[in-house]
Design a protein around this motif. Structure first.
Motif, PDB file in Angstrom:
ATOM      1  N   THR A 169      -3.794   7.828  -3.640  1.00 21.99           N
ATOM      2  CA  THR A 169      -4.572   6.991  -2.716  1.00 21.99           C
ATOM      3  C   THR A 169      -3.778   5.731  -2.364  1.00 21.99           C
ATOM      4  N   GLU A 170      -4.093   5.143  -1.204  1.00 22.64           N
ATOM      5  CA  GLU A 170      -3.522   3.839  -0.861  1.00 22.64           C
ATOM      6  C   GLU A 170      -4.059   2.761  -1.804  1.00 22.64           C
ATOM      7  N   GLU A 190       6.501  -4.420  -9.901  1.00 21.88           N
ATOM      8  CA  GLU A 190       7.692  -5.104  -9.415  1.00 21.88           C
ATOM      9  C   GLU A 190       7.417  -5.829  -8.102  1.00 21.88           C
ATOM     10  N   PHE A 191       6.557  -5.268  -7.297  1.00 18.34           N
ATOM     11  CA  PHE A 191       6.193  -5.896  -6.025  1.00 18.34           C
ATOM     12  C   PHE A 191       5.544  -7.262  -6.281  1.00 18.34           C
ATOM     13  N   ILE A 192       4.600  -7.294  -7.217  1.00 17.06           N
ATOM     14  CA  ILE A 192       3.920  -8.553  -7.531  1.00 17.06           C
ATOM     15  C   ILE A 192       4.900  -9.548  -8.150  1.00 17.06           C
ATOM     16  N   LEU A 206       0.803  -1.220   0.000  1.00 22.07           N
ATOM     17  CA  LEU A 206       0.000   0.000   0.000  1.00 22.07           C
ATOM     18  C   LEU A 206       0.841   1.278   0.000  1.00 22.07           C
ATOM     19  N   LYS A 207       2.143   1.157   0.236  1.00 16.74           N
ATOM     20  CA  LYS A 207       2.964   2.349   0.355  1.00 16.74           C
ATOM     21  C   LYS A 207       2.936   3.179  -0.929  1.00 16.74           C
ATOM     22  N   GLU A 208       2.989   4.478  -0.750  1.00 13.72           N
ATOM     23  CA  GLU A 208       2.823   5.410  -1.874  1.00 13.72           C
ATOM     24  C   GLU A 208       3.889   5.247  -2.942  1.00 13.72           C
ATOM     25  N   ASP A 209       5.132   4.979  -2.524  1.00 17.42           N
ATOM     26  CA  ASP A 209       6.233   4.962  -3.480  1.00 17.42           C
ATOM     27  C   ASP A 209       6.556   3.577  -4.020  1.00 17.42           C
TER      28      ASP A 209
END
Length: 308
Positions: free
Chosen positions: A85-86, A33-35, A25-28
């Motif tokens: 937004t988150e 890439e996270f997935i 959820l972090k803005e940056d």
């Protein structure tokens, strides 16, 4: 592998107690890439697919999990979010459920015919349907002879106790143009009954289903609402059907228009939807039980095979 102990932990802690989800959820954070990193760390096989309208991620499984005599099933969740937004519910929750379900399927040795796709550029549809990532993706799937696939779109799945099967794409259109959509809609409801899940059919805003339907694929949007919010909306739809306000209500729903505090529709449109695309779409609004609700529904869908 995705052991029963791991599954139980996810079902019980879900969103609020997950450091992984909080990081997502972090803005940056680079959500794509996270997935990709999440899948790589768990040895989930995937193929990145880059098109002019978005960068998608396609998860596939070994040949033992597919049978050409049966329909393919596509499970879809968009990973992009509204800037500023988150995006906790739109659409981080559904992505997180699907990321974990992708891992769960690794432990399944039966035929399920599922491919999972994390899509990009769902939020750009307001600028024109041809710019929505799912539209060009769906055209590509047609070229790969996957037009007969059953497509399940998961969006806004983090808050509530009731599965909502959207009528967007069916409502207001001639029946002869929606026969195949009605078919997948009815199948989706049948699976909800088999999973003993609370559920309703309801007119909702569009999601990636807009692009898939426009490209000629059968797509069912699955979302979640608190039962009270869903019942309030359904009652208003029924009560206002012959009244002047009805067209405005339907237009607000389908186009996901914002309503002001002075509008009589403010108490009708689900609060869950009113938080969409706002700074109020945050982790604290989610309900952990929604994770298990959607996960268990996906498990039933995975077990059920449909012949062509």
């Amino acid at each position: 592998m995705y052991s029963s102990a791991v599954e139980e932990r996810y079902l019980s802690s879900a969103f609020h107690n997950s450091g992984i989800f909080t990081s997502f959820l972090k803005e940056d954070v680079d959500r794509r890439e996270f997935i990709l990193s999440f899948l790589k760390e768990r040895n989930v096989p995937f193929i990145p697919v880059s098109l002019s309208t978005g960068k998608h991620i396609v998860v596939h499984y070994p040949k033992k999990n597919y049978n050409r005599c049966y329909k393919n099933k596509l499970f879809i969740a968009h990973y992009d979010r509204q800037k500023g937004t988150e995006g906790a519910n739109d659409n981080s929750a559904a992505c997180f459920i699907l990321m974990n379900f992708a891992t769960y399927l690794l432990s399944c040795d039966y035929e399920h015919n599922i491919k999972i796709i994390f899509t990009d550029s769902e939020e750009t549809a307001s600028a024109g349907l041809e710019l929505q990532g799912s539209y060009k993706l769906a055209l590509g799937l047609r070229q790969l002879n996957m037009a007969d696939s059953d497509v399940y779109i998961f969006d806004m799945c983090g808050r509530g106790d009731t599965l909502i099967f959207s009528l967007a794409g069916i409502y207001g259109r001639p029946k002869e143009k929606t026969i195949s959509l009605i078919d997948i809609h009815n199948k989706a409801i049948l699976r909800a009954r088999e999973s003993a899940s609370r559920h309703m059919s309801l007119i909702t805003p569009y999601s990636d289903n807009a692009g898939f339907i426009a490209a000629g694929l059968n797509a069912q949007l699955v979302t979640v609402l608190p039962m009270e919010e869903a019942q309030t909306l359904q009652k208003a739809i029924n009560d206002l059907k012959e009244k002047p306000m009805y067209p405005e209500l339907i237009d607000v729903i389908l186009k996901n228009k914002k309503v002001g505090n002075d509008s009589p529709l403010e108490k009708i449109i689900p609060l869950t939807w009113q938080r969409m695309h706002t700074p109020f779409d945050t982790l604290d609004t989610l309900t952990d039980s929604s994770f298990a609700l959607v996960h268990n529904y996906m498990k039933v869908l995975a077990r059920k095979m449909e012949r062509y």
